[in-house]
Enzyme design. Structure first.
Site, short mmCIF file in Angstrom:
data_model
loop_
_atom_site.label_atom_id
_atom_site.label_comp_id
_atom_site.label_asym_id
_atom_site.label_seq_id
_atom_site.Cartn_x
_atom_site.Cartn_y
_atom_site.Cartn_z
N ASP A 69 85.66 98.34 72.37
CA ASP A 69 84.52 99.07 72.39
C ASP A 69 83.67 98.51 71.80
O ASP A 69 83.43 97.69 71.08
CB ASP A 69 84.57 100.24 71.59
CG ASP A 69 83.65 101.54 71.58
OD1 ASP A 69 84.10 102.02 72.68
OD2 ASP A 69 82.83 102.07 70.83
N GLY A 150 74.39 96.06 81.18
CA GLY A 150 74.08 97.41 79.52
C GLY A 150 72.51 96.40 79.71
O GLY A 150 71.30 96.15 80.13
N ASP A 152 71.87 92.87 78.29
CA ASP A 152 71.70 91.67 78.41
C ASP A 152 70.52 91.22 78.46
O ASP A 152 69.92 90.07 78.07
CB ASP A 152 72.83 91.54 79.63
CG ASP A 152 74.18 91.45 79.36
OD1 ASP A 152 74.66 91.26 77.64
OD2 ASP A 152 75.45 90.88 79.82
N LYS A 172 77.37 83.12 77.53
CA LYS A 172 77.50 84.25 77.34
C LYS A 172 79.00 84.09 76.80
O LYS A 172 79.46 84.93 75.45
CB LYS A 172 77.15 85.72 78.33
CG LYS A 172 77.39 86.84 77.84
CD LYS A 172 77.03 87.81 78.11
CE LYS A 172 77.69 89.43 77.84
NZ LYS A 172 77.82 90.11 78.27
N HIS A 177 79.77 88.84 71.16
CA HIS A 177 80.53 89.60 70.51
C HIS A 177 81.87 89.58 70.87
O HIS A 177 82.99 89.93 70.41
CB HIS A 177 79.77 90.99 70.49
CG HIS A 177 79.65 91.79 71.34
ND1 HIS A 177 78.51 90.80 72.25
CD2 HIS A 177 79.21 93.13 72.06
CE1 HIS A 177 78.70 92.12 73.41
NE2 HIS A 177 78.80 93.06 73.44
P1 IMP Z 1 82.03 99.96 76.15
O1 IMP Z 1 82.52 99.26 74.81
O2 IMP Z 1 81.96 99.34 77.69
O3 IMP Z 1 81.45 101.16 76.24
O4 IMP Z 1 80.35 99.34 76.15
C1 IMP Z 1 79.23 100.58 75.93
C2 IMP Z 1 77.50 99.68 75.70
O5 IMP Z 1 77.54 99.11 75.52
C3 IMP Z 1 77.70 99.15 77.65
O6 IMP Z 1 78.12 100.31 78.33
C4 IMP Z 1 76.40 98.89 77.12
O7 IMP Z 1 75.18 99.36 76.46
C5 IMP Z 1 76.47 97.80 76.11
N1 IMP Z 1 77.06 96.69 76.08
C6 IMP Z 1 78.56 96.39 75.31
N2 IMP Z 1 78.42 94.96 75.50
C7 IMP Z 1 77.10 94.63 76.13
C8 IMP Z 1 77.52 93.46 76.64
O8 IMP Z 1 77.90 92.15 76.69
N3 IMP Z 1 75.95 93.27 77.10
C9 IMP Z 1 75.13 93.91 77.28
N4 IMP Z 1 75.34 95.54 77.05
C10 IMP Z 1 76.83 95.37 76.04
#
Ligand code: IMP
Length: 194
Positions: A69, A150, A152, A172, A177
């Site tokens: 997450d 997201g 990025d 990247k 993270h």
């Molecule tokens: P999840 O962990 O897939 O639920 O991600 C949560 C949200 O955080 C994503 O939908 C993105 O909006 C944002 N996010 C998480 N990791 C990234 C990344 O590596 N790049 C850009 N957005 C991220």
């Protein structure tokens, strides 16, 4: 050891599969399961949400399950959107980047960080494993670049002057993270498997 990824995101699967191979883990894609569970991400932290997802998927799997997450924390917004990053406003990713740029318009401090927690849940009595890692940077003045997803197009990692979307997957995947969290969990899994 064979392990299921609790996600139907094939991009995440490709990234994680390669990084987990050296620690003796064969990753199976959650999207290949006949009926992947839908999990409400109701946790207050990334770690809680990763555990929620891993545990829900583990109910129907007889193998260890790995889940992640993640989110973006912006200092000028007191850490928002945080665990709500995926759904802070409805619609496409571009709606959320527009929201973010508007929310911090005129702010002197544009510092931010991506956070990623990973959890591994086992089908036996072994305790779950969790790790959390970060990628610090700042929010760009406007979106730039095509790659990634997201936030990025508006996130500039420390040490660079371009967004993740401009830098592309190789850079990247070396500094993000998620890459750091997969590396940490791979090191722990290696010790567990040995
Ligand atoms: P999840 O962990 O897939 O639920 O991600 C949560 C949200 O955080 C994503 O939908 C993105 O909006 C944002 N996010 C998480 N990791 C990234 C990344 O590596 N790049 C850009 N957005 C991220």
């Amino acid at each position: 050891m064979r392990m299921i990824l609790a996600s139907t995101n094939r991009g995440k699967y490709r990234e994680m599969k390669e990084q987990l191979l050296p620690c003796g883990t064969e990753l199976l894609f959650g999207g290949d399961l006949p009926s992947p569970p839908h999990v409400e991400e109701t946790g207050a932290t990334y770690e809680e949400n990763a555990l929620l997802k891993a545990r829900a998927w583990a109910l129907s799997a007889k193998l260890p399950v790995i889940a992640d997450d993640s989110g973006l924390e912006v200092d000028a917004l007191g850490g928002a959107p945080g665990v709500h990053s995926a759904r802070v406003v409805p619609g496409k990713d571009s709606a959320r980047t527009e929201w973010l740029l508007e929310a911090i318009k005129g702010a002197d401090d544009r510092s931010a960080r991506f956070v990623c927690s990973i959890a591994v849940v086992f089908p036996d009595e072994r305790s779950p494993l969790t790790v959390t890692e970060y990628c610090t940077g700042r929010i760009a003045e406007s979106p730039a670049g095509e790659s990634g997803f997201g936030y990025d197009p508006v996130f500039i990692p420390d040490g660079y002057d371009k967004t993740f979307s401009e830098l592309g997957p190789d850079i990247k995947n070396a500094v993000s993270h998620r890459a750091k969290a997969v590396k940490s969990i791979a090191e722990i899994l290696k010790r567990v498997i040995e």
